[in-house]
Write an enzyme that holds these catalytic residues in place. Structure first.
Site, PDB file in Angstrom:
ATOM      1  N   GLY A  20      -0.600   5.688  -5.102  1.00 22.64           N
ATOM      2  CA  GLY A  20      -0.756   4.973  -3.842  1.00 22.64           C
ATOM      3  C   GLY A  20      -0.286   5.775  -2.635  1.00 22.64           C
ATOM      4  O   GLY A  20       0.149   5.199  -1.634  1.00 22.64           O
ATOM      5  N   HIS A 124     -12.719   9.697  -0.829  1.00 25.40           N
ATOM      6  CA  HIS A 124     -13.171  10.458  -1.992  1.00 25.40           C
ATOM      7  C   HIS A 124     -12.702  11.899  -1.847  1.00 25.40           C
ATOM      8  O   HIS A 124     -12.888  12.493  -0.770  1.00 25.40           O
ATOM      9  CB  HIS A 124     -14.702  10.390  -2.100  1.00 25.40           C
ATOM     10  CG  HIS A 124     -15.242  11.158  -3.253  1.00 25.40           C
ATOM     11  ND1 HIS A 124     -15.154  10.702  -4.560  1.00 25.40           N
ATOM     12  CD2 HIS A 124     -15.861  12.350  -3.323  1.00 25.40           C
ATOM     13  CE1 HIS A 124     -15.700  11.597  -5.364  1.00 25.40           C
ATOM     14  NE2 HIS A 124     -16.139  12.604  -4.643  1.00 25.40           N
ATOM     15  N   THR A 156     -20.800   1.511  -0.983  1.00 26.63           N
ATOM     16  CA  THR A 156     -22.064   0.836  -1.281  1.00 26.63           C
ATOM     17  C   THR A 156     -22.155   0.666  -2.791  1.00 26.63           C
ATOM     18  O   THR A 156     -21.314   1.181  -3.540  1.00 26.63           O
ATOM     19  CB  THR A 156     -23.265   1.676  -0.802  1.00 26.63           C
ATOM     20  OG1 THR A 156     -23.249   2.929  -1.506  1.00 26.63           O
ATOM     21  CG2 THR A 156     -23.190   1.914   0.702  1.00 26.63           C
ATOM     22  N   GLN A 188      -4.482  16.296   3.750  1.00 20.51           N
ATOM     23  CA  GLN A 188      -5.496  15.951   4.755  1.00 20.51           C
ATOM     24  C   GLN A 188      -5.968  14.506   4.604  1.00 20.51           C
ATOM     25  O   GLN A 188      -6.244  13.822   5.597  1.00 20.51           O
ATOM     26  CB  GLN A 188      -6.692  16.904   4.634  1.00 20.51           C
ATOM     27  CG  GLN A 188      -6.367  18.337   4.996  1.00 20.51           C
ATOM     28  CD  GLN A 188      -5.814  18.466   6.407  1.00 20.51           C
ATOM     29  OE1 GLN A 188      -6.376  17.906   7.361  1.00 20.51           O
ATOM     30  NE2 GLN A 188      -4.684  19.144   6.553  1.00 20.51           N
TER      31      GLN A 188
END
Ligand SMILES: Nc1nc2c(c(=O)[nH]1)N[C@@H](CN(C=O)c1ccc(C(=O)N[C@@H](CCC(=O)O)C(=O)O)cc1)CN2
Ligand SMILES: NCC(=O)N[C@@H]1O[C@H](COP(=O)([O-])[O-])[C@@H](O)[C@H]1O
Length: 209
Positions: A20, A124, A156, A188
């Site tokens: 997390g 991702h 999606t 990042q």
């Protein structure tokens, strides 16, 4: 005089499966950026599909509501997704918030995605459209790529396919392992995910007040 906290009009329900660290970065950014006062947004709950997700304890220590919807306890993806949706809706009954996937490792059904009509985000660990799916860092190294990165996108029904909201690029260095590259990308991720969410919240406030 006690000033009542502003109402939370836009709950953020964060889904995790492990550490997390992205969830933690979002919680910190929400506090630092005063999202509640500025956008009526707050992290309302952290929900995991895994009981052993380390991020649950961190969230609980922060006073954030947590829940587990253990995917192994359900006979199908549809049954799991229905239980997950019920848990989410407890924290966003008006359906005005965001469902934020942060290291969440289950593919969601089309019915679940449709239920939240474009309000689901994911981060991702690759420069989509390159390397959708799993094991992205190993695949990028094995492909001889010189760069890697992360993508924040809308979720999606099709995996890792929705509108890109933010991307970050990092170099793949000689001698990199999937672990060393993952650590560079994760740094990042912790910057671009809060940035993407805040941009969406600001736009929602501008549009709806
Ligand atoms: N319908 C969608 N669901 C999810 C999306 C998405 O874009 N559309 N993003 C993923 C997040 N993700 C990559 O960013 C991802 C997560 C999990 C998997 C996967 O193959 N999961 C396996 C189980 C793996 C495990 O438990 O370790 C599975 O669900 O069978 C691929 C990509 C989140 N969901
Ligand atoms: N396909 C989803 C996926 O691989 N997500 C990745 O899990 C890692 C751990 O996240 P965390 O530290 O926030 O739990 C992060 O690198 C995130 O991009």
């Amino acid at each position: 005089m006690h000033v009542r906290d502003p109402a939370v009009l836009r709950p953020l329900v964060i889904l995790i499966s492990g550490t997390g660290s992205n969830m933690q970065a979002i919680v910190r950014a929400a506090a630092r950026g005063r999202w509640r006062e500025r956008y009526g947004a707050a992290v309302a709950a952290v929900i995991s599909n895994r009981p052993d997700a380390k991020g649950l304890a961190w969230a609980a220590q922060e006073g954030i509501a947590t829940a587990v919807v253990d995917h192994t306890a359900y006979p199908s993806r549809e049954a799991f997704d229905a239980a997950l949706a019920a848990a989410i809706d407890q924290h966003d009954p008006q359906g005005r918030g965001l469902v934020v996937l942060a290291g969440f490792m289950r593919i969601l059904t089309a019915g679940f995605v449709q239920r939240y009509e474009g309000r689901i985000l994911n981060i991702h660990p690759s420069l989509l459209p390159a390397f959708p799916g799993l094991h992205t860092h190993r695949r990028a190294i094995e492909a001889g790529c010189r760069f890697a990165g992360a993508t924040v996108h809308r979720v999606t029904a099709e995996l890792d396919h929705g509108e890109y909201l933010e991307q970050a690029v990092v170099p793949i260095l000689p001698g990199d392992t999937p672990e060393t590259l993952a650590a560079r990308v994760l740094t990042q991720e912790h910057l671009i995910y809060p940035r993407a969410i805040e941009r969406l919240l600001a736009a929602a406030c501008a549009a709806e007040g």
